[in-house]
Design a protein around this motif. Sequence first.
Motif, PDB file in Angstrom:
ATOM      1  N   PRO A 425       0.811  -1.226   0.000  1.00 26.81           N
ATOM      2  CA  PRO A 425       0.000   0.000   0.000  1.00 26.81           C
ATOM      3  C   PRO A 425       0.842   1.273   0.000  1.00 26.81           C
ATOM      4  O   PRO A 425       0.504   2.242  -0.694  1.00 26.81           O
ATOM      5  CB  PRO A 425      -0.830  -0.128   1.289  1.00 26.81           C
ATOM      6  N   ALA A 426       1.930   1.287   0.773  1.00 27.41           N
ATOM      7  CA  ALA A 426       2.784   2.473   0.815  1.00 27.41           C
ATOM      8  C   ALA A 426       3.450   2.706  -0.536  1.00 27.41           C
ATOM      9  O   ALA A 426       3.571   3.852  -0.997  1.00 27.41           O
ATOM     10  CB  ALA A 426       3.842   2.326   1.907  1.00 27.41           C
ATOM     11  N   LEU A 427       3.881   1.622  -1.187  1.00 32.97           N
ATOM     12  CA  LEU A 427       4.532   1.761  -2.495  1.00 32.97           C
ATOM     13  C   LEU A 427       3.515   2.207  -3.549  1.00 32.97           C
ATOM     14  O   LEU A 427       3.840   2.997  -4.433  1.00 32.97           O
ATOM     15  CB  LEU A 427       5.170   0.433  -2.888  1.00 32.97           C
ATOM     16  N   ARG A 428       2.282   1.718  -3.441  1.00 34.64           N
ATOM     17  CA  ARG A 428       1.229   2.147  -4.360  1.00 34.64           C
ATOM     18  C   ARG A 428       0.983   3.652  -4.210  1.00 34.64           C
ATOM     19  O   ARG A 428       0.826   4.379  -5.195  1.00 34.64           O
ATOM     20  CB  ARG A 428      -0.048   1.361  -4.088  1.00 34.64           C
ATOM     21  N   ALA A 429       0.965   4.113  -2.974  1.00 38.43           N
ATOM     22  CA  ALA A 429       0.803   5.555  -2.737  1.00 38.43           C
ATOM     23  C   ALA A 429       1.982   6.333  -3.319  1.00 38.43           C
ATOM     24  O   ALA A 429       1.810   7.436  -3.855  1.00 38.43           O
ATOM     25  CB  ALA A 429       0.677   5.823  -1.236  1.00 38.43           C
ATOM     26  N   GLY A 430       3.183   5.737  -3.252  1.00 39.48           N
ATOM     27  CA  GLY A 430       4.353   6.395  -3.830  1.00 39.48           C
ATOM     28  C   GLY A 430       4.262   6.523  -5.345  1.00 39.48           C
ATOM     29  O   GLY A 430       4.678   7.532  -5.935  1.00 39.48           O
ATOM     30  N   LEU A 431       3.706   5.518  -5.999  1.00 38.50           N
ATOM     31  CA  LEU A 431       3.517   5.581  -7.452  1.00 38.50           C
ATOM     32  C   LEU A 431       2.554   6.702  -7.824  1.00 38.50           C
ATOM     33  O   LEU A 431       2.758   7.410  -8.818  1.00 38.50           O
ATOM     34  CB  LEU A 431       2.989   4.242  -7.967  1.00 38.50           C
ATOM     35  N   GLU A 432       1.516   6.880  -7.011  1.00 39.20           N
ATOM     36  CA  GLU A 432       0.564   7.961  -7.271  1.00 39.20           C
ATOM     37  C   GLU A 432       1.212   9.321  -7.038  1.00 39.20           C
ATOM     38  O   GLU A 432       0.900  10.298  -7.728  1.00 39.20           O
ATOM     39  CB  GLU A 432      -0.674   7.773  -6.399  1.00 39.20           C
ATOM     40  N   LEU A 433       2.132   9.393  -6.068  1.00 39.46           N
ATOM     41  CA  LEU A 433       2.877  10.632  -5.858  1.00 39.46           C
ATOM     42  C   LEU A 433       3.756  10.942  -7.073  1.00 39.46           C
ATOM     43  O   LEU A 433       3.869  12.102  -7.501  1.00 39.46           O
ATOM     44  CB  LEU A 433       3.745  10.523  -4.601  1.00 39.46           C
ATOM     45  N   LEU A 434       4.380   9.907  -7.647  1.00 43.24           N
ATOM     46  CA  LEU A 434       5.175  10.103  -8.868  1.00 43.24           C
ATOM     47  C   LEU A 434       4.310  10.620 -10.014  1.00 43.24           C
ATOM     48  O   LEU A 434       4.732  11.476 -10.792  1.00 43.24           O
ATOM     49  CB  LEU A 434       5.835   8.784  -9.289  1.00 43.24           C
ATOM     50  N   GLN A 435       3.095  10.079 -10.105  1.00 43.92           N
ATOM     51  CA  GLN A 435       2.182  10.544 -11.152  1.00 43.92           C
ATOM     52  C   GLN A 435       1.921  12.037 -11.004  1.00 43.92           C
ATOM     53  O   GLN A 435       1.961  12.784 -11.981  1.00 43.92           O
ATOM     54  CB  GLN A 435       0.858   9.781 -11.060  1.00 43.92           C
ATOM     55  N   HIS A 436       1.670  12.497  -9.774  1.00 43.41           N
ATOM     56  CA  HIS A 436       1.406  13.918  -9.549  1.00 43.41           C
ATOM     57  C   HIS A 436       2.654  14.770  -9.783  1.00 43.41           C
ATOM     58  O   HIS A 436       2.556  15.887 -10.285  1.00 43.41           O
ATOM     59  CB  HIS A 436       0.884  14.131  -8.126  1.00 43.41           C
ATOM     60  N   LEU A 437       3.811  14.224  -9.432  1.00 44.45           N
ATOM     61  CA  LEU A 437       5.048  14.978  -9.603  1.00 44.45           C
ATOM     62  C   LEU A 437       5.352  15.220 -11.079  1.00 44.45           C
ATOM     63  O   LEU A 437       5.838  16.289 -11.459  1.00 44.45           O
ATOM     64  CB  LEU A 437       6.207  14.210  -8.942  1.00 44.45           C
ATOM     65  N   PHE A 705     -10.003  -8.400 -14.189  1.00 40.10           N
ATOM     66  CA  PHE A 705      -9.374  -7.651 -15.279  1.00 40.10           C
ATOM     67  C   PHE A 705      -8.003  -7.135 -14.849  1.00 40.10           C
ATOM     68  O   PHE A 705      -7.017  -7.223 -15.587  1.00 40.10           O
ATOM     69  CB  PHE A 705     -10.282  -6.481 -15.679  1.00 40.10           C
ATOM     70  N   ARG A 706      -7.933  -6.618 -13.611  1.00 42.25           N
ATOM     71  CA  ARG A 706      -6.670  -6.105 -13.082  1.00 42.25           C
ATOM     72  C   ARG A 706      -5.631  -7.212 -12.986  1.00 42.25           C
ATOM     73  O   ARG A 706      -4.443  -7.001 -13.276  1.00 42.25           O
ATOM     74  CB  ARG A 706      -6.901  -5.475 -11.713  1.00 42.25           C
ATOM     75  N   GLN A 707      -6.055  -8.418 -12.613  1.00 45.74           N
ATOM     76  CA  GLN A 707      -5.116  -9.538 -12.537  1.00 45.74           C
ATOM     77  C   GLN A 707      -4.558  -9.874 -13.910  1.00 45.74           C
ATOM     78  O   GLN A 707      -3.381 -10.233 -14.051  1.00 45.74           O
ATOM     79  CB  GLN A 707      -5.807 -10.759 -11.943  1.00 45.74           C
ATOM     80  N   GLY A 708      -5.396  -9.734 -14.956  1.00 51.00           N
ATOM     81  CA  GLY A 708      -4.895  -9.935 -16.315  1.00 51.00           C
ATOM     82  C   GLY A 708      -3.842  -8.919 -16.691  1.00 51.00           C
ATOM     83  O   GLY A 708      -2.839  -9.255 -17.338  1.00 51.00           O
ATOM     84  N   LEU A 709      -4.035  -7.660 -16.296  1.00 52.73           N
ATOM     85  CA  LEU A 709      -3.012  -6.627 -16.534  1.00 52.73           C
ATOM     86  C   LEU A 709      -1.715  -6.969 -15.806  1.00 52.73           C
ATOM     87  O   LEU A 709      -0.614  -6.810 -16.351  1.00 52.73           O
ATOM     88  CB  LEU A 709      -3.522  -5.258 -16.077  1.00 52.73           C
ATOM     89  N   ILE A 710      -1.839  -7.433 -14.575  1.00 50.74           N
ATOM     90  CA  ILE A 710      -0.651  -7.794 -13.786  1.00 50.74           C
ATOM     91  C   ILE A 710       0.087  -8.974 -14.425  1.00 50.74           C
ATOM     92  O   ILE A 710       1.324  -9.041 -14.386  1.00 50.74           O
ATOM     93  CB  ILE A 710      -1.062  -8.102 -12.331  1.00 50.74           C
ATOM     94  N   ASP A 711      -0.647  -9.906 -15.030  1.00 49.13           N
ATOM     95  CA  ASP A 711      -0.005 -11.040 -15.712  1.00 49.13           C
ATOM     96  C   ASP A 711       0.965 -10.544 -16.787  1.00 49.13           C
ATOM     97  O   ASP A 711       2.007 -11.167 -17.031  1.00 49.13           O
ATOM     98  CB  ASP A 711      -1.062 -11.931 -16.376  1.00 49.13           C
ATOM     99  N   SER A 716       1.975  -6.688  -7.722  1.00 58.08           N
ATOM    100  CA  SER A 716       1.878  -7.499  -6.508  1.00 58.08           C
ATOM    101  C   SER A 716       0.479  -7.369  -5.945  1.00 58.08           C
ATOM    102  O   SER A 716      -0.037  -6.245  -5.792  1.00 58.08           O
ATOM    103  CB  SER A 716       2.891  -7.025  -5.454  1.00 58.08           C
ATOM    104  N   GLY A 717      -0.134  -8.505  -5.619  1.00 58.89           N
ATOM    105  CA  GLY A 717      -1.476  -8.472  -5.059  1.00 58.89           C
ATOM    106  C   GLY A 717      -2.451  -7.823  -6.021  1.00 58.89           C
ATOM    107  O   GLY A 717      -2.631  -8.251  -7.154  1.00 58.89           O
ATOM    108  N   GLU A 718      -3.086  -6.749  -5.561  1.00 57.50           N
ATOM    109  CA  GLU A 718      -4.053  -6.018  -6.362  1.00 57.50           C
ATOM    110  C   GLU A 718      -3.424  -4.772  -7.005  1.00 57.50           C
ATOM    111  O   GLU A 718      -4.142  -3.929  -7.533  1.00 57.50           O
ATOM    112  CB  GLU A 718      -5.236  -5.593  -5.485  1.00 57.50           C
ATOM    113  N   THR A 719      -2.108  -4.639  -6.957  1.00 53.59           N
ATOM    114  CA  THR A 719      -1.436  -3.418  -7.409  1.00 53.59           C
ATOM    115  C   THR A 719      -0.691  -3.643  -8.715  1.00 53.59           C
ATOM    116  O   THR A 719       0.244  -4.445  -8.776  1.00 53.59           O
ATOM    117  CB  THR A 719      -0.445  -2.915  -6.337  1.00 53.59           C
ATOM    118  N   CYS A 720      -1.113  -2.960  -9.756  1.00 55.33           N
ATOM    119  CA  CYS A 720      -0.393  -2.926 -11.033  1.00 55.33           C
ATOM    120  C   CYS A 720       0.200  -1.521 -11.182  1.00 55.33           C
ATOM    121  O   CYS A 720      -0.550  -0.537 -11.242  1.00 55.33           O
ATOM    122  CB  CYS A 720      -1.341  -3.219 -12.194  1.00 55.33           C
ATOM    123  N   PRO A 721       1.525  -1.365 -11.211  1.00 58.14           N
ATOM    124  CA  PRO A 721       2.139  -0.031 -11.228  1.00 58.14           C
ATOM    125  C   PRO A 721       1.604   0.897 -12.311  1.00 58.14           C
ATOM    126  O   PRO A 721       1.442   2.095 -12.076  1.00 58.14           O
ATOM    127  CB  PRO A 721       3.624  -0.348 -11.444  1.00 58.14           C
TER     128      PRO A 721
END
Length: 834
Positions: A425-437, A705-711, A716-721
């Motif tokens: 979850p923390a890394l997912r939040a970091g990816l969203e911060l990168l998006q805003h940056l 659908f998200r799991q297919g993207l991750i494939d 990891s888990g429910e998180t696709c970067p």
Amino acid sequence: MNSQIEEVVTSGWSCPVCTLLNSFESRVCTACETQRGSTSSMDLGKVQAVAEPFAGTSSFGSDCFWSCPVCTLMNSVESIGCGACNFKRESDGMPGNGSEVEEARALVEKVDNLLSLRTLQMLLSNVIEHPDESKYRGPVRKSNQKIREAIVAVPGAAEVLRKAGFDEDADGFYLNKLEANRLNHVLGFLGSKLAALSKIKSSGYSVAVSSKRNPPTKPSSVAAPKRTSQEGRQLGEDCVNTSQSRLAGQDHKPIKKPDDVQQRAQFSPEQPTLADSGSIRLRVRLSMGTMHLEVLGSTSIAEVGSILHEHTGIAVSNQRLRYGYPLKKLQAACSEQLSALGIRDGDTLILEDLHELFLVNLAGGTRTMAEMVEILPPGADDLAELFQSVLKTFGVRSDSRNFWDSVRARIHSLLAGSVPPRDVPALRAGLELLQHLFHQHDSSDRLTLVTSCLPLHRSARGSTRLNRAPPPGATQITVERDSFFSSVAGQILKLSQQQLLSPVVVHFKGEKGLDWGGLTRDFFSSFATRLGEEEPALWQLTGRGCLQPTADVVSASVRKETGWFGWRRIDAASLYRVCGRVFGMAALHGCKVGRPLSHSFVRLLAGAPPKGLDELQAVLNLQCAEGSVDFRCKKDFLDKPLAEMGLEGMLTFSHIISGHPELGEIELIPGGRDKHVSDDNKALWLELVLTRDLFSSMQFAASAFRQGLIDVLGGSGETCPLLHLLSTDELIELWGKGGVEKKQIEQWRRVTKVSPVVKRQAAWFFKVLEEDYDDELRGKVLQFCTGSSSIGSDGLHVFRIEPADGGDDRLPSAMTCGHMIQLPRYSCRATLSV
């Protein structure tokens, strides 16, 4: 001496660098800004010696002079190069008969976009200034946001680049053979075009933009005819960079200037100056060119900042203005007037985007992270907090200089599934911060950040093949058009990750076509279209024609029969996972799908559902058909009594799934069938029903659908970067919106090469597209020709119209791999239309 020349000679001083004749009132040369000396460096006798021949000479054919085809300066026949712009008379690029030169000029004249002209000028100048450095010859990648906006998306811009000698493919532009005069000509015409563009005038100031330009070098000893100050100003805009002197050229036929340019170049001593009117002309240096700004002397620095924001998009808080020598800083919010600060007519301001500079320094790796914090733009508290959070999330040390190595290492761990679940979850939040940056930067850079961490086959990177054979080890997919989804579902589900990441080769059963890229694009483009048309139990279309999963109570019981590879029945979750895999492969290979996903579904994939009733209503508005309004979107629903709207006693806390009355009422709360909606609880009912329709009923489909993207793209888990590095709108654009808008036809026409044999039929072809077809039908025509039903933000780069055998009794044919349609010799437009 000719009277006109004599009048000019006696009314000004000659510049010792570029030979321009300036008025005595000017302290610096209008063309090259050389300071005026105490005496003229060129005596009057030399000017008199050339005045008479000049008066009667207008072309290269004269016995005494030749006219430079780039800047129009009249040069002595003894000189090989132009005295003003160093253009060489020898030609190694374009024939001396002038036809190619005229064609180059005509192509430049078609481009009216200032950003495009400046970008073209910069690209060609870089090659001329650095002829021995291969990096300036390409690749100029189309995935770069600035290139996409300034070259790919602007009609005619790519043609200018090709005319300068660049080759083009699906990925970008390359200069394989450097032809000096070809570059010189096109660069000169770009300068002329920029100078000829009319100024933008409003609110007491005017703005005109041109590319950066270095002063010309000192000419040869043979005196060139003098020019008036207005002509010199035109020459200063037109003449090419002095570094062209490194390159050789040959004779060229002179190009006649347009009448409006010649007329503007005439000198009128009686014309009032800007100083008389209280105005100040400023040259504002930008990162990619120069803006010419005309304002009143009483204008404050704060007002200048607002004007610059209007024309450049740079926020006032991110502007840094400097002027003078040594350079002095100006405060963007300063209320002092320009004249009070000593800024005079003709001065230069340097404008820098502090946010852009910060990110450039971050990517450059020249400073530590602690130093980067110190150079954050003043007052940018939000940016400082955002940057500090990103550093903490990705574990970037304060003494580190390489920001992206640390970020890439963390993303690589996430893609490989090696991040502990508690840290995801923390890394997912970091990816969203990168998006805003980096939200103002090209989203394809963030996609590349993901794909660079994947174990990709080298040939799978970038985009689909264009006229190239499939590489060894490609993934084979066989498709039956009559049962499209059923025929591929089992195959896609059986693919390993390595096969999912490999180049794709598609074969349509019963068809003889070979896939050199076109059939791959056709497969991906058809996939989403066929889902919406043929899989109603899994997918439905919104009012805007977007693809959205059906409610979970509809899709959960779906089973798909397939005979591929021993599979017999595939459940709904696996079918949605197949769809996610195909969309992931499309993103990986740079392909567009035939229909966009709905806004609400993409937000659900990214784990960012709306917060509150206002956001829910806004999302519903995005999905309603053009011109129609759902009563649940209206503010009146909450403001007016139900009785006044005729809804009293008609609503309960349950609803019926549209198109599936057999499922009965679905309760929003326990006992909802019996609980009526009143004015007191209607806000709660609206939030519950919109949440159910737009989000919670699709959770089942979104997870699979998200799991297919991750494939395909890792996670990891429910998180696709990818879903967190790109915004909702960027993800929708990544997969394409489907169809061709009317405004995109002009760009389609511009990149088209037409065989003269079917020139008339080609004109009808575009008329039919523009006047007879809608967006969807135009998309089908594009798919027939190229394999893709959407042009997308990257634009269409190559298209050809060639003749086919036969006449009115024959249908058109196409070669999707080569972006080509072959038209029979139809006798009228009506035949082509039907």
